[in-house]
Structures are given as structure tokens and as C-alpha cells.
Design an enzyme around this catalytic site. Structure first.
Site, PDB file in Angstrom:
ATOM      1  N   ASP A 106      -2.196  12.298  -3.591  1.00  0.00           N
ATOM      2  CA  ASP A 106      -2.336  13.764  -3.497  1.00  0.00           C
ATOM      3  C   ASP A 106      -2.714  14.340  -4.857  1.00  0.00           C
ATOM      4  OD1 ASP A 106      -1.314  14.587  -0.693  1.00  0.00           O
ATOM      5  OD2 ASP A 106       0.142  13.117  -1.407  1.00  0.00           O
ATOM      6  N   ASP A 111       9.366   7.832   1.207  1.00  0.00           N
ATOM      7  CA  ASP A 111       8.920   7.916  -0.189  1.00  0.00           C
ATOM      8  C   ASP A 111       8.957   6.527  -0.838  1.00  0.00           C
ATOM      9  OD1 ASP A 111       8.770   8.381  -2.972  1.00  0.00           O
ATOM     10  OD2 ASP A 111       9.590  10.393  -2.700  1.00  0.00           O
ATOM     11  N   ARG A 115     -10.411   7.883   4.574  1.00  0.00           N
ATOM     12  CA  ARG A 115     -10.725   9.269   4.940  1.00  0.00           C
ATOM     13  C   ARG A 115     -10.866  10.150   3.709  1.00  0.00           C
ATOM     14  NH1 ARG A 115      -7.255  11.618   9.613  1.00  0.00           N
ATOM     15  NH2 ARG A 115      -7.767   9.490  10.136  1.00  0.00           N
ATOM     16  N   TYR A 116     -10.010   9.930   2.720  1.00  0.00           N
ATOM     17  CA  TYR A 116     -10.055  10.807   1.541  1.00  0.00           C
ATOM     18  C   TYR A 116     -11.233  10.487   0.632  1.00  0.00           C
ATOM     19  CZ  TYR A 116      -6.184  13.695   2.707  1.00  0.00           C
ATOM     20  OH  TYR A 116      -5.411  14.646   3.345  1.00  0.00           O
ATOM     21  N   GLU A 117     -11.693   9.250   0.678  1.00  0.00           N
ATOM     22  CA  GLU A 117     -12.929   8.962  -0.063  1.00  0.00           C
ATOM     23  C   GLU A 117     -14.082   9.708   0.611  1.00  0.00           C
ATOM     24  OE1 GLU A 117     -14.270   4.854  -0.652  1.00  0.00           O
ATOM     25  OE2 GLU A 117     -16.288   5.630  -1.027  1.00  0.00           O
ATOM     26  N   GLU A 164       0.855  -1.202   0.000  1.00  0.00           N
ATOM     27  CA  GLU A 164       0.000   0.000   0.000  1.00  0.00           C
ATOM     28  C   GLU A 164       0.884   1.243   0.000  1.00  0.00           C
ATOM     29  OE1 GLU A 164      -3.619   0.203   2.209  1.00  0.00           O
ATOM     30  OE2 GLU A 164      -3.794   2.363   1.850  1.00  0.00           O
ATOM     31  N   ASP A 223     -10.609  10.941  -7.044  1.00  0.00           N
ATOM     32  CA  ASP A 223     -11.864  11.663  -7.263  1.00  0.00           C
ATOM     33  C   ASP A 223     -11.609  12.898  -8.118  1.00  0.00           C
ATOM     34  OD1 ASP A 223     -10.338  12.417  -4.873  1.00  0.00           O
ATOM     35  OD2 ASP A 223     -11.796  14.044  -4.708  1.00  0.00           O
TER      36      ASP A 223
HETATM   37  C1  LIG Z   1      -4.507  12.391  -0.168  1.00  0.00           C
HETATM   38  S1  LIG Z   1      -3.656  11.320   0.907  1.00  0.00           S
HETATM   39  C2  LIG Z   1      -4.629   9.820   0.847  1.00  0.00           C
HETATM   40  C3  LIG Z   1      -4.403   8.946   2.049  1.00  0.00           C
HETATM   41  C4  LIG Z   1      -5.160   7.626   2.065  1.00  0.00           C
HETATM   42  N1  LIG Z   1      -4.702   6.736   1.017  1.00  0.00           N
HETATM   43  C5  LIG Z   1      -6.644   7.836   1.953  1.00  0.00           C
HETATM   44  O1  LIG Z   1      -7.241   7.425   0.942  1.00  0.00           O
HETATM   45  O2  LIG Z   1      -7.234   8.383   2.905  1.00  0.00           O
HETATM   46  C6  LIG Z   1      -2.226  10.851  -0.064  1.00  0.00           C
HETATM   47  C7  LIG Z   1      -1.136  10.216   0.794  1.00  0.00           C
HETATM   48  O3  LIG Z   1      -0.078   9.788  -0.063  1.00  0.00           O
HETATM   49  C8  LIG Z   1       1.144  10.030   0.598  1.00  0.00           C
HETATM   50  N2  LIG Z   1       2.220  10.090  -0.396  1.00  0.00           N
HETATM   51  C9  LIG Z   1       2.454  11.071  -1.292  1.00  0.00           C
HETATM   52  N3  LIG Z   1       3.577  10.837  -1.985  1.00  0.00           N
HETATM   53  C10 LIG Z   1       4.044   9.634  -1.536  1.00  0.00           C
HETATM   54  C11 LIG Z   1       5.181   8.865  -1.853  1.00  0.00           C
HETATM   55  N4  LIG Z   1       6.063   9.279  -2.769  1.00  0.00           N
HETATM   56  N5  LIG Z   1       5.377   7.698  -1.205  1.00  0.00           N
HETATM   57  C12 LIG Z   1       4.482   7.283  -0.268  1.00  0.00           C
HETATM   58  N6  LIG Z   1       3.389   7.986   0.080  1.00  0.00           N
HETATM   59  C13 LIG Z   1       3.180   9.156  -0.530  1.00  0.00           C
HETATM   60  C14 LIG Z   1       0.905  11.356   1.328  1.00  0.00           C
HETATM   61  O4  LIG Z   1       1.800  11.591   2.396  1.00  0.00           O
HETATM   62  C15 LIG Z   1      -0.534  11.201   1.781  1.00  0.00           C
HETATM   63  O5  LIG Z   1      -0.645  10.649   3.076  1.00  0.00           O
END
Ligand SMILES: C[S@@+](CC[C@H](N)C(=O)[O-])C[C@H]1O[C@@H](n2cnc3c(N)ncnc32)[C@H](O)[C@@H]1O
Length: 244
Positions: free
Chosen positions: A140, A118, A215-217, A66, A176
């Protein structure tokens, strides 16, 4: 290398996440972060990681990945329901990492290893052909046009994923944001190692039963944006290279 490919590779190195830390952590949260990562963390990734199934105290039937688990709702849900599967989970946002480490401890989960950084570094260190399912849920959105090149899902990420996914693996991506959805589908279309098997809108508009809401959904639905739930199949073409 063509200029396009060169540009894609440069964009792939850009930071794709926002903050690494939210509010100041309490001493208890600091301890969970340090002790939890010492027990259930993954890394460093400067050299190749051992075969992924050896990272767990049991022999997992499969290993799932994930990427960007955020608050960890989906990760913990899946890990509790699939105790025979090993989960590798990457997230640079430390508050999310603390949440997941807390859940691992409280729920006595044996099947999660957390990479607090990352995923692109992690992917380079992973053995080829080792993951049978990967999730990228609501990456993001980087909505401003000048930031769009920071979006994580790109041709370069698909190619890094293709190296670690086995033949027949599933890649699930949710978004989305309609411009991001179009970009993802174009990247999949141009990458010969993934296919999209969807036939009708219900195949990407409805979340499957084995996929909980994150949460983001919930945020997307609150803002009346329809999420897309994509499922792609990986086809192994040729032998993958070892990276580090
Ligand atoms: C908008 S949030 C969505 C979180 C979760 N998946 C959800 O649906 O609620 C995007 C997540 O991706 C992570 N993220 C962004 N770039 C990443 C990367 N290069 N490697 C791992 N995670 C990353 C961010 O820190 C953030 O927590």
C-alpha cells in the site's frame, strides 16, 4: 534505545492496510472463508508455529513467503508452477483470502497455507531461518505525507524478515511509487543483512520472466507509472533469536 529507533518501533505497530472487507459476502463465500481456513489456514500466532515444512502434507524443498497477496494472481501463478515449494501467504483483506481459498480448492493446490491477517504477527511466530524467498508486491503506497509512516516496508520490517530468511534468501519488492522506492533502497542500504545486487536500470525496470503481472502492476501501468522490481539478497549475520 535511541529516539529514532523508538519512533521506528512505534510506527511498525501502526495499521499498514486499508479495509479488511469489501462488499458483503454471500453465504457461499462465508463457507469458503470458514471451511477453507480450517483446511488451509495458518494460526493462531500467539505461540510459536511448528517448523514451516511440517505445515504441508508433503516435504517442501523450500518455503516461500508472500506478503499482501491482494487478489492472489502472483501467489497462485507461482504455486502452480512450483509444486515442490511450500507457500506461506499473508493477507488481511478477506475478499483476497476468499479468492485464494477458492483457487486452492478448484485447482487442487497442495502447497499454500494462508494467514488471514497482519504479516507482522505471523513473522513473530515463525521459526528463524525458514524462508528462502519472500515477496512484497506493490505494498500500500499511503501517498499522503501524514500517512507515510504506515508504509509496511521499513527498517523494522526488514529486521523481522531478516530473522526468518535463510542466508542467501531472495527478497523481492515491487513498487511504482518513487518516494516509496527511495525509502526502500535507503532502508536496504542501512541494513547490513541485505544487499542489492543490481547493476543497471534494466535490473529493476524489467520484471523477470518468473514474476507475473499483478493487479496493482496493471493499475500502475494504466496510470503511466513505471514499476520498480527490486531483488535483494539476504546475508545472515549472527544467529537469529526465536521470538515467541
Ligand atoms: C496495494 S495492494 C497489492 C496487492 C498485490 N500484491 C498486487 O500486487 O496486486 C497491498 C496489499 O497488501 C496488504 N497488506 C497491507 N499491510 C499488510 C500486512 N501488514 N500484512 C499483510 N498484508 C498486508 C493489503 O491488504 C493489500 O491487499
Amino acid at each position: 534505545m535511541s529516539d529514532d529507533k523508538d519512533q521506528q518501533n512505534q510506527d511498525y505497530e501502526l495499521r499498514s492496510y486499508g479495509r479488511r472487507r469489501g462488499r458483503k459476502r454471500s453465504a457461499r463465500q462465508d463457507a469458503i472463508f470458514d471451511d477453507g481456513l480450517a483446511r488451509w489456514g495458518l494460526g493462531p500466532t500467539e505461540t510459536a508455529l511448528p517448523a514451516l515444512e511440517h505445515l504441508f502434507a508433503f516435504k517442501p524443498s523450500e518455503v516461500w513467503l508472500e506478503i499482501g497477496f491482494g487478489g492472489g494472481e502472483h501467489l497462485i501463478w507461482q504455486a502452480e508452477r512450483n509444486p515442490d515449494i511450500g507457500f506461506i501467504a499473508a493477507e488481511p483483506f478477506e475478499d483476497g483470502v476468499v479468492k485464494v481459498l477458492t483457487a486452492i480448492k478448484e485447482k487442487h493446490l497442495q502447497n499454500i497455507r494462508v494467514y488471514p491477517g497482519d504479516v507482522r504477527q505471523l513473522l513473530r511466530a515463525m521459526a528463524p531461518d525458514s524462508i528462502t524467498r519472500a515477496f512484497i508486491l506493490f505494498p500500500d503506497p499511503w501517498p499522503k505525507a501524514r500517512h507515510a509512516k504506515r508504509r509496511l516496508v521499513s527498517p523494522a520490517l526488514l529486521s523481522a524478515l531478516s530473522r526468518v530468511l535463510v542466508q542467501g534468501a531472495e527478497l523481492r519488492i515491487a513498487t511504482d511509487i518513487s518516494s516509496y522506492a527511495a525509502e526502500i533502497l535507503a532502508a536496504i542500504h542501512n541494513d547490513t543483512s541485505f544487499i542489492w545486487e543490481a547493476n543497471r536500470p534494466g535490473d529493476w525496470r524489467n520484471r523477470p520472466d518468473d514474476w507475473p503481472e499483478t493487479r496493482y502492476e496493471a493499475k500502475a501501468r494504466g496510470a503511466e507509472r513505471q514499476p520498480n522490481f527490486f531483488s535483494f539478497r539476504h546475508l545472515r549475520i549472527g544467529k537469529p533469536e526465536t521470538e515467541v
